[in-house]
Design a protein around this motif. Sequence first.
Motif: not given
Length: 149
Positions: A44-48, A62-71, A105-109, A113-116
């Motif tokens: 998951i990338c949370e983008v400014d 471009t600043p962003f934070q990332s986290q990995f969420i396990a299944e 698999v990437l979820l951008m937020k 707004h969210i995009e998978i």
Amino acid sequence: MKLKDSDWQGNFGYWQKSFIHNNLMMIGYAAWRGFLQHGRGVVICEVDRQAIAPSNTGLTVTPFQSQFIAEQELVTSIQAFSLDQELISVLAQAIGNYAPDREIVLLMKMEEHIEINLFQNLKIFPPDCYSQVSRRWEEFQPCLETQTR
């Protein structure tokens, strides 16, 4: 999955493509690191908002934070993103079927707004991203703060 909101696409077209291109090494790093620690999951990338600013040339970080969420944590962790049940099902299916050593698999937020995305046929695979970023951490560190759940 593209959202219809024109603000999400920015003033000069589809900014996500440039963002992903500029940050693929870090996204691949986060994907492989998360997989090694927790198995399948989603980055998951949370983008400014400045990522879509007209002044963003794509040459600046471009600043962003990332986290990995396990299944196994998906349903409880993803609630904060206010996804409807259909999107959660699509995301869960993608996570259950992707090849972690070759796909991401990437979820951008950005704000609400969210995009998978499911990235396949990559030019550089997640294990290679992890290896290169680990060796050259100083080059990559300023653009990402990773978290793993």
